[in-house]
Design an enzyme around this catalytic site. Structure first.
Site, short mmCIF file in Angstrom:
data_model
loop_
_atom_site.label_atom_id
_atom_site.label_comp_id
_atom_site.label_asym_id
_atom_site.label_seq_id
_atom_site.Cartn_x
_atom_site.Cartn_y
_atom_site.Cartn_z
N ARG A 27 -0.14 -4.53 9.14
CA ARG A 27 -1.67 -4.90 8.94
C ARG A 27 -2.41 -3.77 8.27
O ARG A 27 -3.54 -3.99 7.94
CB ARG A 27 -2.27 -5.41 10.35
N TRP A 77 -8.04 0.33 12.46
CA TRP A 77 -8.15 0.65 11.11
C TRP A 77 -9.86 0.94 11.13
O TRP A 77 -10.50 0.21 11.59
CB TRP A 77 -8.15 -0.84 10.21
N ASN A 103 -10.24 -5.61 18.77
CA ASN A 103 -10.32 -6.02 17.62
C ASN A 103 -11.52 -6.57 17.09
O ASN A 103 -11.99 -7.48 18.13
CB ASN A 103 -9.18 -7.03 17.01
N GLY A 104 -12.46 -6.44 16.19
CA GLY A 104 -13.72 -7.20 15.83
C GLY A 104 -14.79 -6.05 15.65
O GLY A 104 -14.54 -5.00 15.56
N GLU A 491 -3.33 -2.13 -6.27
CA GLU A 491 -3.26 -2.21 -4.93
C GLU A 491 -2.00 -1.18 -4.45
O GLU A 491 -2.12 -0.57 -3.35
CB GLU A 491 -3.57 -3.42 -4.25
N HIS A 507 -15.11 -8.43 -26.14
CA HIS A 507 -16.53 -8.43 -25.71
C HIS A 507 -16.86 -7.20 -24.81
O HIS A 507 -17.92 -7.15 -24.23
CB HIS A 507 -16.87 -9.65 -25.01
C1 F6R Z 1 -3.48 -9.06 -2.32
C2 F6R Z 1 -3.83 -9.33 -1.01
C3 F6R Z 1 -5.24 -9.79 -0.58
C4 F6R Z 1 -5.69 -10.95 0.09
C5 F6R Z 1 -6.95 -11.13 0.47
C6 F6R Z 1 -7.07 -12.65 1.32
O1 F6R Z 1 -2.29 -8.74 -2.65
O2 F6R Z 1 -2.90 -9.42 -0.20
O3 F6R Z 1 -5.98 -9.78 -1.90
O4 F6R Z 1 -5.00 -12.23 -0.66
O5 F6R Z 1 -7.16 -10.36 1.45
O6 F6R Z 1 -5.85 -12.67 2.20
P1 F6R Z 1 -5.79 -13.96 2.94
O7 F6R Z 1 -4.99 -14.79 1.96
O8 F6R Z 1 -5.00 -13.85 4.21
O9 F6R Z 1 -7.10 -14.77 3.15
#
Ligand code: F6R
Length: 611
Positions: A27, A77, A103-104, A491, A507
């Site tokens: 995560r 995180w 969390n939150g 990423e 452009h």
């Molecule tokens: C890119 C990636 C992110 C997720 C984004 C949405 O590889 O994993 O851009 O796509 O954070 O996440 P979800 O789909 O879980 O809402």
């Protein structure tokens, strides 16, 4: 983002907590910690960095690992305060009797902190979470549940929490509001987690808490209450993911494993959803009759990141195949821009995790405005899946790598099925529907062919890994595919990569092109190829190295490029799928060549539960 695991039962708690934290590592996090109540003591251990650093820190706590008891653990995180040991969870109240993981985000934490400081409380961290431990301690009069409930009433914001106290050995109080908590039901033991991945090694039977729920969990009892402290019953759900799905097996990284799983995950997404006799798709979770479907006059799709890119493909599919006017919105923009949603507007939130804060808010906004909401999610029981009430699961299994691969391709396939169903509900003939159904069923085979090209894609990636800037260009359905390819590369490899519509280069961005800016051009043999050939020439004229994705056997593009990646022939609707798999492999091998931490890229989290 942050992860929670808690255990109560007869076994030694620390190894279970550490294993749980490892399963939550995907995560994304920057510090970790645990607190255990055993032998009449509350012991805490925290460390900045990865779980193995926490394991090293445990060495200074002789005997703790063997003690049976109850404990909570967390991967953090950083949001409020830098990654540091004092800021890592668990947080203890000042007297060291109560420990919490959270969390939150607590929005009114400064006000609460000032209040507690006014009463002489000293804080050790800069976090918003530490106030929770001290508020519980302040409210405590012998009942941990009552003290936690009284504290939660004072909090504005979101939380998934777990609380232990030295005065209540073997007992965990847990609660959720806006941040998931799931209770794992064991035999003579129970667990608490923010994510089922942490529970799979111990149980498949779980209870998802609803927002406002609070629970007391002991080894042999789960006492659930709602926000009004009234006992409630919640359904026991069965998790059908197996342990292997959440392990790397023989692959060096989860990302590579998940890329290679795509033929099977797409088969899972399609299975039982095509009706050949009618040339259509059957999506049971939609819960809309053909008559209700026929009243849909507009579709709005909302998502973030890769899910947004899948949504952009959905726009092509719904308009072209089904003839329904469709727009796609970044979920954060959707929630704040006061969108027009009419009773006949179908809103499709797309989210792998089902926990992305902005997409959850988009669901709430769409529901409040009376739209018909059907979600596309991968994680069963996730907040979006439950709040939308109806929707379609991807059945891709747990996606552990932070960079989305198999969930993205399943989203695209499910959107194709959705468009097929809507198309047959309107202007698509049975034979055209049957043709599209056959094409969709052929996707796993096409992807297997691309996967066989992996060694060649690796060889190309190794040569391009030294560049620092990339452009990805495409047209039509390959435009969102180019955006997704650029996102994958940036990423995980930290190379600056931009996806553009091929026509847009002229452009502005073309001013950057030179021998240091390679262009990855999606030049599959589908409508629009002639135009992209022109765009490739423009790039070549500026000395940009060009890697082209081409249709196997099509020699027209080969001579004007430096390198080509071949894709099996397929139609324009299907082409994004084998193409994106090639781009995922390209990004993966570039990242490996650069020595990057593929599965957990810096600064990124698997589900973005904050705005
Ligand atoms: C890119 C990636 C992110 C997720 C984004 C949405 O590889 O994993 O851009 O796509 O954070 O996440 P979800 O789909 O879980 O809402």
């Amino acid at each position: 983002m942050c992860g929670i695991i808690g255990y109560t039962g007869p076994r030694a708690a620390v190894p279970i907590l550490i294993d749980g934290l490892k399963r939550l590592e995907y995560r994304g996090y920057d510090s970790a910690g645990l607190a255990v109540v055993a032998d009449g003591r509350l012991s805490e251990v925290k460390a900045v960095g990865k779980v193995h650093q926490l394991e090293e820190a445990l060495a200074a706590h002789a005997g703790l690992e063997e003690k049976s008891g109850c404990g909570i653990a967390h991967t953090r995180w950083a949001t409020h305060g830098a990654p540091s040991t004092p800021n890592a969870h668990p947080h203890l109240d000042e007297s060291g009797q109560i420990a919490i993981v959270h969390n939150g985000i607590i929005e009114n934490y400064q006000e609460l902190r000032r209040y507690l400081e006014g009463k002489g409380c000293h804080f050790r961290s800069q976090t918003d979470s530490e106030v929770i431990a001290n508020l519980i301690a302040e409210a405590y009069e012998g009942d941990l549940l009552a003290a936690t409930a009284a504290t939660l009433e004072q909090l504005n914001g979101t939380y998934g929490i777990a609380v232990v106290s030295v005065r209540h050995p073997g007992l965990i109080v847990t609660a959720r509001k806006g941040s998931p908590i799931v209770i794992g039901i064991g035999k003579g033991e129970n667990l608490v987690a923010s994510d089922v991945a942490a529970l799979l090694a111990h149980t498949r039977e779980v209870i998802y808490l609803d927002d406002g729920d609070i629970a007391v969990v002991t080894a042999d009892r789960i006492d659930l209450r709602n926000v009004k402290n009234v006992p409630v019953e919640r359904e026991i759900a069965k998790i059908d993911w197996d342990m292997g799905a959440a392990e790397k097996g023989n692959f060096p990284h989860f990302m590579l494993k998940e890329i290679f799983e795509q033929p099977e995950t797409i088969e899972n997404a399609i299975r039982g959803r095509i009706d050949h006799s009618m040339g259509t798709a059957v999506l049971a979770g939609m819960n809309l009759s053909p008559r209700e479907l026929a009243t849909i006059s507009r579709i709005v799709i909302a998502g973030c990141g890769s899910s947004l890119h899948a949504g952009m493909l959905g726009e092509y599919y719904f308009e072209d195949i089904a003839g329904v006017s469709t727009s796609v919105e970044q979920a954060a923009e959707f929630r704040y821009r006061n969108p027009i949603i009419e009773p006949n507007t179908l809103v499709i939130p797309i989210s792998q995790s089902g926990e992305t804060a902005d997409t959850i808010a988009a669901v709430r906004e769409a529901s409040a405005k009376g739209g018909v909401v059907t979600a596309l999610c991968n994680v069963v029981g996730s907040t979006i899946a439950r709040e939308a009430g109806r929707g379609i699961y991807l059945h891709a299994g747990p996606e552990i790598s932070v960079a989305s691969t198999k969930a993205f391709s399943s989203q695209v396939v499910v959107l194709l099925l959705y468009a097929l169903m809507l198309g047959r509900n309107r202007r698509l003939s049975r034979s055209d529907g049957e043709e599209l159904a056959r094409e969709i069923e052929a996707v796993p085979g096409l992807i297997r062919e691309v996967l066989r090209e992996a060694p060649k894609i690796k060889e190309i990636a190794d040569r391009y890994a030294r560049f620092e800037d990339f452009f990805f260009i495409g047209r039509g359905c390959l435009y969102p595919t180019a955006l997704e390819g650029a996102l994958k590369l940036k990423e995980i490899s930290y190379i600056h990569a931009e996806g553009y519509h091929a026509a847009e280069l002229k452009h502005g961005p073309i001013s950057l092109l030179d021998e240091r800016h390679p262009v990855l051009a999606l030049a599959n043999d589908i409508p629009g190829k002639d135009k992209i050939i022109g765009n490739i020439q423009e790039c070549r004229a500026r000395k940009s190295p060009v890697v082209a994705v081409v249709t196997r056997g099509d020699s027209s593009v080969v001579k004007m490029t430096d390198d080509v990646i071949e894709i099996p022939p397929c139609s324009r609707f299907i082409a994004p799928l084998p193409t994106v798999v090639a781009l995922q492999l390209f990004a993966y091998y570039v990242a490996v060549a650069r020595g990057c931490e593929v599965d957990q890229p810096r600064n990124l989290a698997k589900s973005v539960t904050v705005e």
